[in-house]
Structure formats: C-alpha cells, structure tokens
Design a protein around this motif. Structure first.
Motif, PDB file in Angstrom:
ATOM      1  N   ARG A  75       0.040  -9.811  -5.488  1.00 35.75           N
ATOM      2  CA  ARG A  75      -0.832 -10.648  -4.657  1.00 35.75           C
ATOM      3  C   ARG A  75      -1.985 -11.214  -5.480  1.00 35.75           C
ATOM      4  O   ARG A  75      -2.379 -12.363  -5.325  1.00 35.75           O
ATOM      5  N   LEU A 107       1.670  -1.743   4.169  1.00 35.50           N
ATOM      6  CA  LEU A 107       1.707  -0.548   3.315  1.00 35.50           C
ATOM      7  C   LEU A 107       0.310   0.078   3.187  1.00 35.50           C
ATOM      8  O   LEU A 107       0.157   1.296   3.299  1.00 35.50           O
ATOM      9  N   PRO A 137       5.613  10.459  -0.048  1.00 35.67           N
ATOM     10  CA  PRO A 137       4.776  10.169   1.117  1.00 35.67           C
ATOM     11  C   PRO A 137       5.338   8.969   1.887  1.00 35.67           C
ATOM     12  O   PRO A 137       6.000   8.104   1.300  1.00 35.67           O
ATOM     13  N   LEU A 138       5.076   8.914   3.186  1.00 36.05           N
ATOM     14  CA  LEU A 138       5.624   7.888   4.078  1.00 36.05           C
ATOM     15  C   LEU A 138       7.131   8.056   4.250  1.00 36.05           C
ATOM     16  O   LEU A 138       7.883   7.091   4.192  1.00 36.05           O
ATOM     17  N   ARG A 175      18.735   0.453  -2.091  1.00 33.93           N
ATOM     18  CA  ARG A 175      18.362  -0.499  -3.153  1.00 33.93           C
ATOM     19  C   ARG A 175      19.510  -0.670  -4.147  1.00 33.93           C
ATOM     20  O   ARG A 175      19.762  -1.763  -4.640  1.00 33.93           O
ATOM     21  N   LEU A 200      -1.993   7.825   6.856  1.00 32.34           N
ATOM     22  CA  LEU A 200      -1.702   9.126   6.239  1.00 32.34           C
ATOM     23  C   LEU A 200      -2.998   9.822   5.819  1.00 32.34           C
ATOM     24  O   LEU A 200      -3.158  11.025   6.027  1.00 32.34           O
ATOM     25  N   GLU A 235       4.358   1.529  -5.898  1.00 31.52           N
ATOM     26  CA  GLU A 235       4.738   0.357  -5.109  1.00 31.52           C
ATOM     27  C   GLU A 235       3.491  -0.394  -4.604  1.00 31.52           C
ATOM     28  O   GLU A 235       3.425  -1.620  -4.667  1.00 31.52           O
ATOM     29  N   LEU A 241       5.332   5.707  -3.789  1.00 30.11           N
ATOM     30  CA  LEU A 241       4.424   4.986  -2.889  1.00 30.11           C
ATOM     31  C   LEU A 241       3.255   4.360  -3.644  1.00 30.11           C
ATOM     32  O   LEU A 241       2.929   3.178  -3.442  1.00 30.11           O
ATOM     33  N   LEU A 262       7.725  -1.060   5.978  1.00 31.33           N
ATOM     34  CA  LEU A 262       6.377  -0.874   5.418  1.00 31.33           C
ATOM     35  C   LEU A 262       6.310  -1.310   3.962  1.00 31.33           C
ATOM     36  O   LEU A 262       5.239  -1.622   3.452  1.00 31.33           O
ATOM     37  N   HIS A 263       7.465  -1.305   3.316  1.00 28.37           N
ATOM     38  CA  HIS A 263       7.477  -1.507   1.864  1.00 28.37           C
ATOM     39  C   HIS A 263       7.693  -2.968   1.473  1.00 28.37           C
ATOM     40  O   HIS A 263       7.934  -3.259   0.309  1.00 28.37           O
ATOM     41  N   ILE A 264       7.640  -3.867   2.446  1.00 31.39           N
ATOM     42  CA  ILE A 264       7.849  -5.283   2.121  1.00 31.39           C
ATOM     43  C   ILE A 264       6.572  -6.090   2.262  1.00 31.39           C
ATOM     44  O   ILE A 264       6.564  -7.284   2.019  1.00 31.39           O
ATOM     45  N   ASP A 265       5.480  -5.439   2.665  1.00 33.21           N
ATOM     46  CA  ASP A 265       4.244  -6.178   2.916  1.00 33.21           C
ATOM     47  C   ASP A 265       3.051  -5.291   2.555  1.00 33.21           C
ATOM     48  O   ASP A 265       2.973  -4.139   3.008  1.00 33.21           O
ATOM     49  N   LEU A 266       2.140  -5.820   1.738  1.00 37.75           N
ATOM     50  CA  LEU A 266       1.016  -5.011   1.251  1.00 37.75           C
ATOM     51  C   LEU A 266       0.066  -4.612   2.383  1.00 37.75           C
ATOM     52  O   LEU A 266      -0.475  -3.503   2.377  1.00 37.75           O
ATOM     53  N   ASP A 267      -0.141  -5.495   3.371  1.00 33.27           N
ATOM     54  CA  ASP A 267      -1.042  -5.145   4.475  1.00 33.27           C
ATOM     55  C   ASP A 267      -0.487  -3.987   5.291  1.00 33.27           C
ATOM     56  O   ASP A 267      -1.211  -3.069   5.688  1.00 33.27           O
ATOM     57  N   VAL A 292      16.596   5.292   0.668  1.00 27.38           N
ATOM     58  CA  VAL A 292      15.922   4.130   0.063  1.00 27.38           C
ATOM     59  C   VAL A 292      16.578   3.791  -1.280  1.00 27.38           C
ATOM     60  O   VAL A 292      16.919   2.638  -1.552  1.00 27.38           O
ATOM     61  N   GLY A 347      12.586   6.159   6.294  1.00 27.75           N
ATOM     62  CA  GLY A 347      11.676   5.784   5.209  1.00 27.75           C
ATOM     63  C   GLY A 347      10.863   4.565   5.595  1.00 27.75           C
ATOM     64  O   GLY A 347      10.107   4.043   4.792  1.00 27.75           O
ATOM     65  N   MET A 370       2.537  -4.224  -5.538  1.00 28.12           N
ATOM     66  CA  MET A 370       2.334  -5.270  -4.526  1.00 28.12           C
ATOM     67  C   MET A 370       0.925  -5.865  -4.611  1.00 28.12           C
ATOM     68  O   MET A 370       0.720  -7.059  -4.425  1.00 28.12           O
ATOM     69  N   MET A 403      -0.892   3.767   4.443  1.00 27.42           N
ATOM     70  CA  MET A 403      -1.550   4.746   3.563  1.00 27.42           C
ATOM     71  C   MET A 403      -2.839   5.254   4.210  1.00 27.42           C
ATOM     72  O   MET A 403      -3.193   6.430   4.104  1.00 27.42           O
ATOM     73  N   PRO A 442      -4.961   6.489  -2.801  1.00 28.04           N
ATOM     74  CA  PRO A 442      -6.072   6.909  -1.935  1.00 28.04           C
ATOM     75  C   PRO A 442      -6.160   8.420  -1.766  1.00 28.04           C
ATOM     76  O   PRO A 442      -7.254   8.965  -1.677  1.00 28.04           O
TER      77      PRO A 442
END
Lengths: 207, 265
Positions: free
Chosen positions: A166, B94, B58-59, A198, B101, A158, A155, B87-92, A194, B83, A162, B98, A119
């Motif tokens: 979906r 994340l 970012p984030l 991981r 930001l 990722e 970011l 936020l990084h486990i679910d697309l909604d 992070v 970090g 994701m 974004m 974005p």
C-alpha cells in the motif's frame, strides 16, 4: 595450565560461565561446558575468540543503504556493480539475506527491515527500517522497478507485506511476494488449508 | 472422592498469538470456549517439516488436543477449522482483525488452576462472529465497534452512554461530555468530579447507543460517513486504551495502514 580446573567459585571462570549463560539457547550446564572448554583450550584459541568478539562489536555496523550488518559501509552487495539495480528484495532479518544468497537464484539487491509489524510484541511500522526504504526508493535507488517482499508466510509477515504494498503503490513500483505452497518433503495429509489452497491456486504445469 | 482431572483436553480454539520458545518451539495462546485463555507449548513448529505449524498461526480457528503439563499444556494435535481467508486479502480487514485479537488477549485473564470449567463461550462466540463479519467484508468500522462494545460488556466494563456515570441523570445527546477513565458520559453538574471529561458529538453518542442496544443488524442500518466513523473510532480506542491500561499497537497500526492508503490514493 593446571590438571584440574579451578573451583567454579573463582571469579574469572564464574564470570565466563555467566557470560555464556546469557547467550540465547545456552543453559547453565552448556555454559559450564563451554567455559571449561575455553579453560583447557590453547591460549591462542581463547585470544582469537576474544579478538573476534571485540571486533564484531567494534567494526560491524549497519549498511547505510540496505541496513544489513556489514564491516564496510556501503556493504559488498550494495557496491557490487554486477547486481541488478532494478530489483530489490525486502527481508525481515539479516539471516534471511544469507538464506536467499545460498539459493543463487536472486541477483538483485536487498533491504533488511529488522523485524515485522507485530502488535502482540508491541512492534509497529515505525520500529522497522521502512522510512529508510522509502528514502532509498525516492533517492539513490530510483531505478528500482520491482520490490519483492520476502517476509515470512505468517500473520505478521503478511501484514507487513500488505502495508508495504500500500505504501509503495504511489511510487509506481511493482510489489510482489514470495510464492506460498508446500515445502519439499511435505505430507499433503498434514498440510493446513491455507497452504494447500495456495499451492492449488498457484499450481504449475509439468513440462 | 475428588473428580479425576482429565489428562488431555479436546477443544475448539482461536489462536490469539504465539511467542518463540527456544530454537524450534513456540508458546501458543488460545482462546477456548470452556477454558478461557490457555497457553500451550507447540513443539518443533519452527522446523520446516512441522505438521502443526500451519495450523497454529494467529487468526486461525482450530480443533486442538492439549495434553496437560505441570506448568504449560502441550499441543499434541491441531487441525485448522477456519483461516478466514477473506481477512488476508485486504489490509484494513487484516489490521482490524489483529486489533480484535490484541484486545481479546488483553481483556482475558489467564486460566488459573481449577478454572477448567470457566465459561468463556460468550467471548469465544463474539470473537468468532466478529472475525466472520470482517472476513466477509462487512464494514470494518461497524464490525469492530460492535465487537468492542460487546467485549466490554462481557468483561464487566460496560460503558454508560445514557446516564451520567456519577449521578445517574439521563444525558441529553446535544450537550454531553464523556470520560474514558470513568467509562461513559458525564452531566455538566458532575464535570467537577471528572474534569478530564471532554465533549462528544451528538451523532457519535447516538450511534454508540444504537450499537450498545444491538442487535448487530440494527446497527448495520446506520450509514457511517468517514467523519462519523472517525469519531466513533476515537472514542472506542480511547475507551479500550483506558480499560486495558496500555497503548494498543494494533490500534495505531490501523491508523497507519489507513494513512498509507490515503497516500496511495
């Protein structure tokens, strides 16, 4: 060939300098050096370069299946019968394909997105080759059982992974991502939380 | 004698975005509590063995040392503080993060020379708190709407949900129109001044008032059904678009990610 190059104010050499200057990573000084190198080089070398430039623009196209840049459509990888048709690796850019090929560890096929969802750069899903991926998976590549999303571990990569997971869920295809951890030669002291987290989470037993 | 300008700044910051600079460098945009938005060059972060790279995504909330340059600062050290892994486990979550930001970036001015004591602490605190809420799994709709409302207030664009923006008459929620360009509700008598104003559902307007009045815990008691959540989102996205004067790609991405989810179910 003259002993001394002509004045830089003469039109052809100036045009060549400006053309080189437009290339990424080439500043005015480098552009000047390249232009004068071409000027001093044998005529055949200059002709080869100019023919290669014209050819790359005229003959190179996007493969209608994997969207990689190629001089034949479909490309050599898509038509290679020895490749595993059940595994598809989704990558951001054509250069990523060359990097994965160099590993000799992947024998499936590819799909190039030509970017990632970003974005902040004004790039959404519609700006990528995602529609072409869905067409493939619903049509000629229905035998695909696993899609490996090999976007960069940042970011944008990722979010793209994701989103694809979906989107591909209803197709019953396994979606996986490249493992994340420490690169070779890394220093634990400087690793971010992070990456280190991981690396611990996906640790492997030592044989 | 003029105060001596420090050669380095040691500050906490949230990484808003970054863009490539040459082959191996990046310009990173930070939101800092005391200097507002700051651009700084992170040298060599695109190299695989960079010690800074993972800390400047970012984030990420970081502790950072910035050396003052002639045009841009240089990142000399960075250590990740948070970090927000949730936020990084679910697309909604994340996609909403974004969006946070992007609107923060759009509504924050770049630091000019002599702005070193800019008080951006409220905006910094708001973004940090909102990302924590998203990461811990508070509803994405509520966390985002409360963020938007507070951000508009801090930036000087507080929307008006109680009185007509043209004549200050109290507005009845049952028969209200609203305009994103005017930044609030419009009474029937003033509709000719703002012909672009459109009807707003009473429940949507009531919830917007609750969110604006705060506190967050009060707004968190409101039960948002999908229809109400969609109504709130449509109003606030239109308002943010009008305020930032540009289409917000992350807002479109939230919708597209949700559509992909509906298709998946």
């Amino acid at each position: 060939m003259q002993d001394r190059p002509p004045s830089s104010s003469s039109s052809p050499i100036q045009r060549l300098i400006e053309a080189f200057n437009r290339l990424p990573g080439i500043g005015p000084k480098s552009a000047q050096r390249l232009a004068y190198y071409i000027l001093r080089a044998p005529a055949d070398e200059a002709r080869d370069l100019s023919a290669a430039l014209v050819e790359v623009k005229e003959r190179v196209v996007l493969c209608s299946r994997c969207q990689d840049i190629t001089d034949q459509d479909p490309c050599r990888i898509c038509t290679d019968a020895s490749r595993d048709p059940a595994v598809l690796c989704v990558i951001e850019e054509p250069l990523d394909l060359r990097a994965i090929e160099r590993t000799n560890s992947f024998h499936g096929r590819f799909h190039v997105l030509h970017g990632v969802i970003s974005p902040s750069d004004g790039i959404g899903p519609d700006d990528l080759k995602i529609a072409e991926l869905l067409v493939r998976l619903n049509g000629p590549d229905q035998e695909v059982r696993e899609v490996i999303v090999a976007t960069n571990p940042n970011l944008e990569g990722e979010a793209t992974a994701m989103y694809l997971a979906r989107l591909l869920g209803p197709l019953g295809i396994k979606v996986s991502r490249l493992a994340r951890g420490l690169p070779s030669g890394a220093d634990l002291e400087y690793a971010d939380d992070v990456t280190l987290g991981r690396a611990l989470e996906f640790r492997q037993s030592v044989e | 004698m003029p105060a001596r300008i420090p050669r380095v700044t040691h500050t906490e910051a949230i990484v808003l975005s970054h863009r490539r600079l040459g082959d191996a460098d990046r310009i990173v945009t930070f939101l800092t509590p005391h200097r507002g938005k700051v651009d700084a060059v992170a040298k060599g972060v695109l190299r695989p063995r960079s010690k800074l790279a993972g800390h400047l995504e970012p984030l990420t909330r970081v502790d950072v040392l910035l050396a003052h340059g002639r045009s841009l600062d240089i990142v000399t050290q960075a250590q990740m503080l948070d970090g927000w892994p949730g936020l990084h486990i679910d697309l909604d979550r994340l996609s909403s993060a974004m969006y946070l930001l992007e609107v923060t970036d759009r509504l924050t001015l770049d630091r000019g020379h002599g702005d070193d004591n800019l008080d951006a602490a409220p905006m910094y605190g708001l973004l940090n708190a909102s990302l924590i809420r998203l990461a811990r799994g508070d509803g994405t709709h509520l966390a985002t709407r409360t963020f938007e409302m507070a951000l508009l207030e801090i930036s000087g664009f507080r929307p008006e949900w109680r009185h007509c923006v043209a004549c200050d008459t109290p507005i009845d929620t049952a028969r209200a129109n609203w305009s994103s360009l005017a930044g609030g509700v419009v009474c029937p008598e003033c509709q000719h001044i703002h012909p672009e104003a459109v009807a707003i559902a009473a429940t949507v307007l009531k919830v917007l008032r609750v969110i604006q009045n705060g506190p967050y815990e009060e707004a968190a008691r409101v039960r948002l059904n999908p229809e109400l959540a969609a109504g709130l989102e449509a109003v606030m996205h239109a308002l943010m678009r009008a305020t930032t004067e540009r289409a917000l790609v992350s807002a479109q991405f939230i919708s597209e990610a949700r559509r992909a989810g509906v298709a998946a179910r």
